[in-house]
Design an enzyme around this catalytic site. Structure first.
Site, mmCIF file in Angstrom:
data_model
loop_
_atom_site.group_PDB
_atom_site.id
_atom_site.type_symbol
_atom_site.label_atom_id
_atom_site.label_comp_id
_atom_site.label_asym_id
_atom_site.label_seq_id
_atom_site.Cartn_x
_atom_site.Cartn_y
_atom_site.Cartn_z
ATOM 1 N N CYS A 145 12.562 5.598 -0.268
ATOM 2 C CA CYS A 145 12.526 6.702 -0.503
ATOM 3 C C CYS A 145 13.748 7.470 0.769
ATOM 4 O O CYS A 145 12.674 8.807 0.822
ATOM 5 C CB CYS A 145 11.179 7.434 -0.623
ATOM 6 S SG CYS A 145 9.639 6.838 0.750
ATOM 7 N N ASP A 196 1.718 -8.658 8.052
ATOM 8 C CA ASP A 196 2.538 -8.630 8.386
ATOM 9 C C ASP A 196 2.994 -9.258 7.475
ATOM 10 O O ASP A 196 3.315 -10.623 7.495
ATOM 11 C CB ASP A 196 2.719 -8.971 9.887
ATOM 12 C CG ASP A 196 4.717 -8.020 10.199
ATOM 13 O OD1 ASP A 196 5.173 -8.422 8.681
ATOM 14 O OD2 ASP A 196 4.886 -7.933 11.331
ATOM 15 N N ALA A 239 1.219 -0.984 -0.057
ATOM 16 C CA ALA A 239 -0.674 0.258 0.264
ATOM 17 C C ALA A 239 0.580 1.180 -0.280
ATOM 18 O O ALA A 239 1.795 1.549 0.544
ATOM 19 C CB ALA A 239 -1.194 -0.391 1.803
ATOM 20 N N GLY A 243 0.343 1.187 -3.441
ATOM 21 C CA GLY A 243 -0.067 0.310 -4.057
ATOM 22 C C GLY A 243 0.096 0.754 -5.605
ATOM 23 O O GLY A 243 -0.263 0.703 -6.344
ATOM 24 N N ASP A 245 9.865 -2.722 -0.728
ATOM 25 C CA ASP A 245 9.435 -1.211 -0.375
ATOM 26 C C ASP A 245 9.305 -1.102 0.523
ATOM 27 O O ASP A 245 8.164 -0.691 1.667
ATOM 28 C CB ASP A 245 8.540 -0.769 -1.427
ATOM 29 C CG ASP A 245 8.877 0.515 -1.602
ATOM 30 O OD1 ASP A 245 9.601 1.370 -1.996
ATOM 31 O OD2 ASP A 245 7.303 1.527 -1.521
ATOM 32 N N LYS A 257 3.323 1.211 -6.898
ATOM 33 C CA LYS A 257 4.642 0.163 -7.690
ATOM 34 C C LYS A 257 3.440 -1.218 -7.801
ATOM 35 O O LYS A 257 3.905 -2.305 -8.752
ATOM 36 C CB LYS A 257 5.692 -0.450 -6.987
ATOM 37 C CG LYS A 257 6.476 1.006 -6.151
ATOM 38 C CD LYS A 257 7.575 0.790 -5.455
ATOM 39 C CE LYS A 257 8.054 2.667 -5.384
ATOM 40 N NZ LYS A 257 7.170 3.091 -4.179
#
Length: 263
Positions: free
Chosen positions: A215, A141, A92, A94, A162, A96
């Site tokens: 990021c 998880d 989430a 979402g 990510d 990618k």
């Protein structure tokens, strides 16, 4: 200077439903300034666009998504192929995940996992708008997937991780991070990231690929994290690594990418 600049509004054209040229033309007819993004084959920058993006041309039809140009380089690094089984472990909201669907032509099996049911519902709504049908979602998880689905061990050709991170590459979008992020929080994130890498590796098939992305521009979360993981797992090869920095001329967020291939 880059982190104090207003971030660009970047779009990723949905190749399942539209072309870059058709989306560009639709925006131009509505009076928008719009231009291709260098090194983003399906990227367009909207210049001077204001207001509710759901009213922009082609949004309701699922012709495009909003996605930063740096983030548009993440999913292609997995080299996803039609028919593959792919895991997006921290999926989430979402962007990618849906990019992966587009890259495999909506043919394959993609699992999007996230701990937040609310954020996964947003992902599902966006996927429906974009016409994605090969997508499966799972609330949970990612570090516990072996316990939840032991049959998944060694079953994924590609895994995208990510990870949750400090977000220090996105200060232009989240300026409060300058004061909110502490050394203690970064240390906790580094531990969380290392555990995700450790727990998700057994799900990868021999010959498969993991892409690790953040990021942030913090080395503890990026280069140092991956070097530590490689030392613990000699069967992994680092085939690609890149730190993108916020750039006041080219725009785009700061991102880190690493591609790890399992022998």
């Amino acid at each position: 200077k880059a982190c104090n600049k207003v971030p660009a509004l970047d779009l990723r054209v949905n190749r399942l439903r539209a072309s870059v040229e058709s989306v560009k033309k639709a925006f131009e007819l509505e009076g928008f300034g719009i231009a291709p993004i260098e090194d983003c084959p399906y990227g367009l920058e909207v210049k001077g666009g204001n207001g509710d993006i759901s009213r922009f041309p082609g949004f309701l039809e699922g012709y495009w998504s909003v996605q930063d140009r740096a983030a548009q380089s993440v999913a292609p690094l997995l080299k996803p192929k039609s028919g593959e089984k792919i895991l997006d472990a921290c999926a989430a909201p979402g962007g990618k995940t849906t990019h992966l669907v587009e890259l495999i032509g909506d043919f394959g099996e993609i699992w999007a996992v996230d701990r937040s049911a609310h954020r996964l519902r947003r992902l599902e709504e966006n996927a429906e708008r974009l016409g994605a049908t090969c997508l499966n979602t799972l609330v949970g998880d990612a570090a516990c997937l072996i316990d939840l689905h032991p049959s998944w061990i060694g079953s994924f050709q590609k895994i995208l991780i990510d990870v949750p991170c400090s977000g220090l590459g996105t200060l232009s979008r989240h300026p409060d991070s300058r004061w909110r992020i502490t050394n203690k929080q970064i240390a906790e994130l580094v531990s969380l990231q290392a555990n995700l890498l450790k727990q998700l590796l057994p799900l990868l098939k021999n010959g498969g690929r993991i892409v690790y992305s953040t990021c942030t521009i913090h080395p503890h979360e990026n280069t140092e994290q991956i070097q530590s993981f490689l030392r613990l797992n000699p069967r992994l090869n680092l085939s690609y690594e890149n730190q993108t920095w916020p750039d006041s001329d080219q725009l785009g967020d700061g991102f880190y990418l690493a591609a790890l291939d399992l022998e």
